[in-house]
Design a protein around this motif. Structure first.
Motif, short mmCIF file in Angstrom:
data_model
loop_
_atom_site.label_atom_id
_atom_site.label_comp_id
_atom_site.label_asym_id
_atom_site.label_seq_id
_atom_site.Cartn_x
_atom_site.Cartn_y
_atom_site.Cartn_z
N ALA A 275 5.07 -2.98 -5.46
CA ALA A 275 5.87 -2.53 -4.31
C ALA A 275 5.09 -2.59 -3.00
CB ALA A 275 6.38 -1.11 -4.54
N ALA A 276 3.79 -2.81 -3.09
CA ALA A 276 2.97 -2.94 -1.88
C ALA A 276 2.90 -4.37 -1.38
CB ALA A 276 1.55 -2.43 -2.16
N GLY A 277 3.35 -5.37 -2.20
CA GLY A 277 3.20 -6.71 -1.70
C GLY A 277 3.58 -7.87 -2.58
N TYR B 103 12.72 -0.38 -8.50
CA TYR B 103 12.78 -0.58 -7.05
C TYR B 103 13.20 -2.01 -6.71
CZ TYR B 103 8.25 -3.02 -7.16
OH TYR B 103 7.25 -3.91 -7.42
N ALA B 104 12.83 -2.97 -7.56
CA ALA B 104 13.21 -4.37 -7.31
C ALA B 104 14.72 -4.54 -7.33
CB ALA B 104 12.55 -5.29 -8.33
N GLU B 105 15.38 -3.85 -8.25
CA GLU B 105 16.85 -3.93 -8.30
C GLU B 105 17.48 -3.32 -7.06
OE1 GLU B 105 18.56 -2.35 -11.84
OE2 GLU B 105 17.41 -3.67 -13.19
N GLU B 106 16.91 -2.23 -6.58
CA GLU B 106 17.45 -1.58 -5.39
C GLU B 106 17.27 -2.45 -4.16
OE1 GLU B 106 19.24 1.29 -5.09
OE2 GLU B 106 19.28 1.24 -7.29
N LYS C 295 19.93 11.49 -0.79
CA LYS C 295 19.33 11.48 -2.13
C LYS C 295 17.88 11.88 -2.13
CE LYS C 295 22.62 8.08 -3.85
NZ LYS C 295 22.85 6.68 -4.33
N LEU C 296 17.24 11.86 -0.97
CA LEU C 296 15.88 12.35 -0.82
C LEU C 296 15.63 12.65 0.65
CD1 LEU C 296 14.22 9.80 0.57
CD2 LEU C 296 14.04 9.00 -1.76
N GLY C 297 14.51 13.29 0.95
CA GLY C 297 14.11 13.56 2.32
C GLY C 297 12.69 13.10 2.55
N LEU C 298 12.41 12.57 3.71
CA LEU C 298 11.06 12.08 3.97
C LEU C 298 10.03 13.20 4.00
CD1 LEU C 298 11.27 9.14 6.52
CD2 LEU C 298 11.53 9.13 4.04
N ASP C 299 10.51 14.45 4.18
CA ASP C 299 9.58 15.57 4.15
C ASP C 299 9.47 16.20 2.77
OD1 ASP C 299 8.84 15.39 6.88
OD2 ASP C 299 10.73 16.35 7.44
N ASP C 300 10.14 15.60 1.78
CA ASP C 300 9.91 16.01 0.39
C ASP C 300 8.47 15.70 0.02
OD1 ASP C 300 12.62 16.53 0.27
OD2 ASP C 300 13.10 14.77 -0.97
N THR C 301 7.92 16.50 -0.89
CA THR C 301 6.57 16.20 -1.36
C THR C 301 6.60 15.14 -2.46
OG1 THR C 301 6.59 17.91 -3.09
CG2 THR C 301 5.83 18.56 -0.87
N VAL C 302 5.50 14.46 -2.62
CA VAL C 302 5.36 13.51 -3.72
C VAL C 302 5.48 14.25 -5.04
CG1 VAL C 302 3.77 11.90 -4.85
CG2 VAL C 302 3.97 11.93 -2.35
N LEU D 109 2.79 1.83 -3.80
CA LEU D 109 2.93 1.90 -5.25
C LEU D 109 3.71 3.16 -5.59
CD1 LEU D 109 0.11 1.35 -7.87
CD2 LEU D 109 1.55 3.37 -7.99
N LEU D 110 3.33 4.28 -4.96
CA LEU D 110 4.02 5.56 -5.19
C LEU D 110 5.44 5.53 -4.62
CD1 LEU D 110 0.99 7.86 -4.37
CD2 LEU D 110 2.11 7.69 -6.60
N ALA D 111 5.63 4.92 -3.47
CA ALA D 111 6.98 4.85 -2.89
C ALA D 111 7.93 4.11 -3.82
CB ALA D 111 6.93 4.16 -1.53
N GLY D 112 7.45 3.03 -4.44
CA GLY D 112 8.28 2.32 -5.40
C GLY D 112 8.68 3.19 -6.57
N LEU D 113 7.74 4.01 -7.04
CA LEU D 113 8.04 4.94 -8.14
C LEU D 113 9.07 5.99 -7.72
CD1 LEU D 113 4.43 5.46 -9.55
CD2 LEU D 113 6.30 4.24 -10.67
N VAL D 114 8.97 6.47 -6.47
CA VAL D 114 9.94 7.45 -5.98
C VAL D 114 11.33 6.85 -5.91
CG1 VAL D 114 10.61 8.85 -3.97
CG2 VAL D 114 8.22 8.80 -4.72
N VAL D 115 11.44 5.61 -5.43
CA VAL D 115 12.75 4.94 -5.40
C VAL D 115 13.34 4.90 -6.80
CG1 VAL D 115 13.89 2.71 -5.05
CG2 VAL D 115 12.30 3.57 -3.32
#
Length: 363
Positions: A253-255, A195-198, A88-95, A181-187
């Motif tokens: 999502a950071a803490g 992201y909390a539901e996931e 569903k995504l790749g770690l080398d995808d850009t933000v 914060l951004l990683a949570g938005l990507v999820v």
């Protein structure tokens, strides 16, 4: 201090003398109380030291819930890697691919930052906690007047982008809560769910972590739990404030998460044991970069920290600190020996001494 032993761990108690001593010394040096759980080949050992409440003298308990701070990042990164495994995504995808236009301004450019760089803190994106206005509101006594305030993620991101990046993406290392914060938005963009539901569906329910939660904007700390204390000035002579209740939306999502030592041990054991990620993704999580410039002896991968202790033993896990709480979960690489513990203050004690005591057997 008291120790609660499972039947299978009773014979292991003498082996934890060093960590018991380290916990007692943390209390002697200003930590109100400590709660910890160890899991190893002998079974489970639960230990406590000091108090949960400095007013009543109530002792700390083995099953207490506490705020785990940045250990939340390990949960977020695990979900991201699960999504990669599912295609569903790749770690080398850009933000930029996932959050078009979100990372722009003062030299920040989401077209040059990858998801991997978010997760291992090599993005160069400024930490929103280093913005002077945010820092003053969150880290001084001013926080007491705003503890129940909700912080929209847009406000935090704007604060982060209101100054230049720390370095060009991939050319350095700096711990930044903005990355998660951004990683949570990507999820959320990749799944269509918060992201909390996931995290709840993919990890908490899957592992049966009954005392782990994502509070969102809820300021309460579910019981059983200790009171949490801070000294905003940081000095031993400064006033100790009860900071147990606050709106953790600024951590997000950071803490933001709440858990227990038992649940954290279950999580780290499952993660390192391959229950949550396929081998390829677990290997990616263990692919680390040096964090020596800020944290000697540490290397950071996506949501996972590799620490070399004083005796040379290497452990994997994460730590977390925020108002009134310092927490740690760490395990050997196979996950068979782990410890999770919490100090109910953010302004005293040495979590590294507890880790060294458990895995190196000495102070």
């Amino acid at each position: 201090m008291g120790a609660l032993l499972s039947p299978t761990a009773a014979r292991a108690a003498p082996e934890h003398a060093a960590v018991r001593q380290a916990m007692d010394e943390a209390v002697e040096r200003g930590v109100p109380g400590v709660t910890a759980q160890v899991r190893d080949a002998h079974g489970r050992w639960d230990g406590t030291a000091g108090v949960a409440d400095i007013t009543t003298g109530r002792p700390r308990g083995a099953d207490e819930r506490y705020r785990i701070g940045s250990i939340t990042k390990s949960f977020v990164a695990t979900v991201m890697l699960q999504l990669e495994a599912e295609g569903k995504l790749g770690l080398d995808d850009t933000v930029e691919r996932w959050l078009p236009g979100a990372v722009r301004g003062h030299g920040h450019d989401g077209r040059r930052v990858t998801l991997r760089q978010l997760l291992d803190h090599t993005s160069g994106i400024r930490n929103y906690l280093e913005d002077p206005v945010v820092q003053k509101r969150l880290t001084t006594k001013e926080f007491l007047d705003h503890r129940y305030e909700t912080w929209p993620r847009e406000r935090l991101l704007a604060a982060a982008l209101n100054g230049p990046p720390d370095f060009a993406p991939g050319t350095g290392w700096h711990y930044s809560n903005t990355n998660y914060l951004l990683a949570g938005l990507v999820v959320e963009r990749a799944t269509g769910h918060p992201y909390a539901e996931e995290i709840d569906r993919r990890i908490i329910k899957r592992l049966g972590l009954r005392s782990t939660s994502l509070p969102g904007t809820d300021s309460r700390l579910p019981g059983p739990g200790a009171r949490a204390y801070t000294r905003f000035g940081g000095g031993a002579g400064d006033t100790m404030y009860d900071i147990t209740e606050f709106n953790p939306s600024w951590a997000g999502a950071a803490g933001e998460m709440i858990s227990t030592s038992a649940d954290l041990n279950r999580f780290i054991t499952a993660l390192l044991g391959g229950e949550l990620l396929p081998p390829r993704q677990l290997k990616e999580m263990k692919t680390t970069v040096s964090a020596e410039n800020e944290f000697p002896g540490e290397r950071h991968g996506p949501g996972l920290i590799r620490k070399r202790l004083s005796c040379g033993t290497v452990v994997w896990g994460h730590d977390g600190g925020l108002h009134g709480s310092l927490s740690q979960v760490a395990a050997t690489e196979d996950g068979r020996h782990s410890i999770a513990f919490n100090f109910n203050t953010d302004r005293a004690g040495d979590v590294g001494a507890v880790l060294d005591a458990e895995f190196c057997g000495r102070r």
